[in-house]
Design a protein around this motif. Structure first.
Motif, PDB file in Angstrom:
ATOM      1  N   ARG A 104       0.907  -1.153   0.320  1.00  0.00           N
ATOM      2  CA  ARG A 104       0.189  -0.102   0.080  1.00  0.00           C
ATOM      3  C   ARG A 104       1.053   0.923  -0.251  1.00  0.00           C
ATOM      4  O   ARG A 104       1.658   1.026   0.792  1.00  0.00           O
ATOM      5  CB  ARG A 104      -1.129  -0.079   1.437  1.00  0.00           C
ATOM      6  CG  ARG A 104      -1.597  -0.632   1.166  1.00  0.00           C
ATOM      7  CD  ARG A 104      -3.178  -0.826   2.071  1.00  0.00           C
ATOM      8  NE  ARG A 104      -4.338  -0.146   1.713  1.00  0.00           N
ATOM      9  CZ  ARG A 104      -5.200  -0.080   2.953  1.00  0.00           C
ATOM     10  NH1 ARG A 104      -4.664  -0.659   4.211  1.00  0.00           N
ATOM     11  NH2 ARG A 104      -5.991   0.373   2.649  1.00  0.00           N
ATOM     12  N   LYS A 105       0.270   2.328  -0.400  1.00  0.00           N
ATOM     13  CA  LYS A 105       1.176   3.114  -0.565  1.00  0.00           C
ATOM     14  C   LYS A 105       0.934   3.839   0.248  1.00  0.00           C
ATOM     15  O   LYS A 105      -0.280   4.238   1.233  1.00  0.00           O
ATOM     16  CB  LYS A 105       0.285   4.613  -1.769  1.00  0.00           C
ATOM     17  CG  LYS A 105       0.601   4.446  -3.029  1.00  0.00           C
ATOM     18  CD  LYS A 105       0.476   4.919  -4.135  1.00  0.00           C
ATOM     19  CE  LYS A 105       0.452   6.273  -3.960  1.00  0.00           C
ATOM     20  NZ  LYS A 105       0.013   7.561  -4.825  1.00  0.00           N
ATOM     21  N   THR A 106       1.951   4.886   1.295  1.00  0.00           N
ATOM     22  CA  THR A 106       2.405   5.626   2.160  1.00  0.00           C
ATOM     23  C   THR A 106       1.376   6.824   2.277  1.00  0.00           C
ATOM     24  O   THR A 106       2.364   7.841   1.135  1.00  0.00           O
ATOM     25  CB  THR A 106       3.075   5.596   3.259  1.00  0.00           C
ATOM     26  OG1 THR A 106       3.563   6.140   2.675  1.00  0.00           O
ATOM     27  CG2 THR A 106       3.276   4.223   3.840  1.00  0.00           C
ATOM     28  N   PRO A 107       0.104   7.622   3.068  1.00  0.00           N
ATOM     29  CA  PRO A 107      -0.461   8.863   2.547  1.00  0.00           C
ATOM     30  C   PRO A 107       0.606   9.862   3.327  1.00  0.00           C
ATOM     31  O   PRO A 107       1.184   9.399   4.576  1.00  0.00           O
ATOM     32  CB  PRO A 107      -0.945   8.460   3.773  1.00  0.00           C
ATOM     33  CG  PRO A 107      -1.481   7.925   4.552  1.00  0.00           C
ATOM     34  CD  PRO A 107      -0.587   6.831   3.576  1.00  0.00           C
ATOM     35  N   LEU A 108       1.274  11.300   1.722  1.00  0.00           N
ATOM     36  CA  LEU A 108       2.693  12.043   3.089  1.00  0.00           C
ATOM     37  C   LEU A 108       1.358  13.506   2.825  1.00  0.00           C
ATOM     38  O   LEU A 108       0.745  13.643   2.231  1.00  0.00           O
ATOM     39  CB  LEU A 108       3.529  12.206   1.279  1.00  0.00           C
ATOM     40  CG  LEU A 108       3.567  10.980   1.009  1.00  0.00           C
ATOM     41  CD1 LEU A 108       4.641  11.268  -0.666  1.00  0.00           C
ATOM     42  CD2 LEU A 108       4.642  11.016   2.563  1.00  0.00           C
ATOM     43  N   ARG A 109       1.592  14.342   4.112  1.00  0.00           N
ATOM     44  CA  ARG A 109       1.418  15.486   4.065  1.00  0.00           C
ATOM     45  C   ARG A 109       2.209  16.360   4.296  1.00  0.00           C
ATOM     46  O   ARG A 109       3.647  15.651   4.879  1.00  0.00           O
ATOM     47  CB  ARG A 109       0.389  14.720   5.143  1.00  0.00           C
ATOM     48  CG  ARG A 109      -0.524  14.587   5.891  1.00  0.00           C
ATOM     49  CD  ARG A 109      -1.857  14.661   4.756  1.00  0.00           C
ATOM     50  NE  ARG A 109      -3.054  13.988   4.842  1.00  0.00           N
ATOM     51  CZ  ARG A 109      -3.085  12.639   3.862  1.00  0.00           C
ATOM     52  NH1 ARG A 109      -1.660  12.499   3.057  1.00  0.00           N
ATOM     53  NH2 ARG A 109      -4.765  12.031   3.626  1.00  0.00           N
ATOM     54  N   LYS A 110       1.790  17.463   4.121  1.00  0.00           N
ATOM     55  CA  LYS A 110       3.104  18.616   4.583  1.00  0.00           C
ATOM     56  C   LYS A 110       3.369  18.959   5.593  1.00  0.00           C
ATOM     57  O   LYS A 110       1.872  20.024   6.017  1.00  0.00           O
ATOM     58  CB  LYS A 110       2.806  19.486   3.247  1.00  0.00           C
ATOM     59  CG  LYS A 110       3.487  20.153   2.965  1.00  0.00           C
ATOM     60  CD  LYS A 110       3.234  21.577   2.029  1.00  0.00           C
ATOM     61  CE  LYS A 110       3.194  21.099   0.711  1.00  0.00           C
ATOM     62  NZ  LYS A 110       3.317  21.721  -0.570  1.00  0.00           N
ATOM     63  N   CYS A 111       3.797  19.384   6.469  1.00  0.00           N
ATOM     64  CA  CYS A 111       4.138  20.456   7.342  1.00  0.00           C
ATOM     65  C   CYS A 111       3.727  22.454   7.323  1.00  0.00           C
ATOM     66  O   CYS A 111       4.037  22.254   6.455  1.00  0.00           O
ATOM     67  CB  CYS A 111       5.495  20.242   8.053  1.00  0.00           C
ATOM     68  SG  CYS A 111       4.908  21.537   9.577  1.00  0.00           S
ATOM     69  N   VAL A 112       2.480  22.494   7.521  1.00  0.00           N
ATOM     70  CA  VAL A 112       2.009  23.907   7.207  1.00  0.00           C
ATOM     71  C   VAL A 112       3.234  24.747   7.681  1.00  0.00           C
ATOM     72  O   VAL A 112       2.929  25.752   7.713  1.00  0.00           O
ATOM     73  CB  VAL A 112       0.557  24.481   8.370  1.00  0.00           C
ATOM     74  CG1 VAL A 112      -0.152  23.585   7.812  1.00  0.00           C
ATOM     75  CG2 VAL A 112       0.747  24.045  10.008  1.00  0.00           C
TER      76      VAL A 112
END
Length: 89
Positions: A4-12
């Protein structure tokens, strides 16, 4: 078996992309409450922070307030700082 792809998020604050599990999520509910989401699944608008230093920077730049579309009082920032200190240790 397919990985599965791991979800990436961006630090604000620092704009660095990272794995969702390594970042801390801050949520604004429909009622306007702002709090640290320990589960990462709470309902509401979320913003991600990677460290206490990034939280301090986000406060100065008001990037957390912009990301959550709400004016955040100083008392809430104090609570967030205390909770993030627990995670840093």
């Amino acid at each position: 078996m397919k990985k599965r792809k791991t979800p990436l998020r961006k630090c604000v604050s620092c704009q660095e992309r990272s794995d969702k599990k390594t970042l801390l999520r801050i949520v604004r509910t429909k009622e306007g409450d702002v709090f640290l989401d320990h589960s990462g699944k709470a309902n509401g608008r979320g913003a991600y922070i990677c460290s206490l230093a990034c939280l301090e920077d986000a406060i100065k730049k008001k990037s957390l307030s912009r990301a959550l579309n709400v004016e955040i009082p100083d008392e809430v920032y104090d609570k967030l700082r205390e909770e993030l200190k627990k995670y840093e240790k």
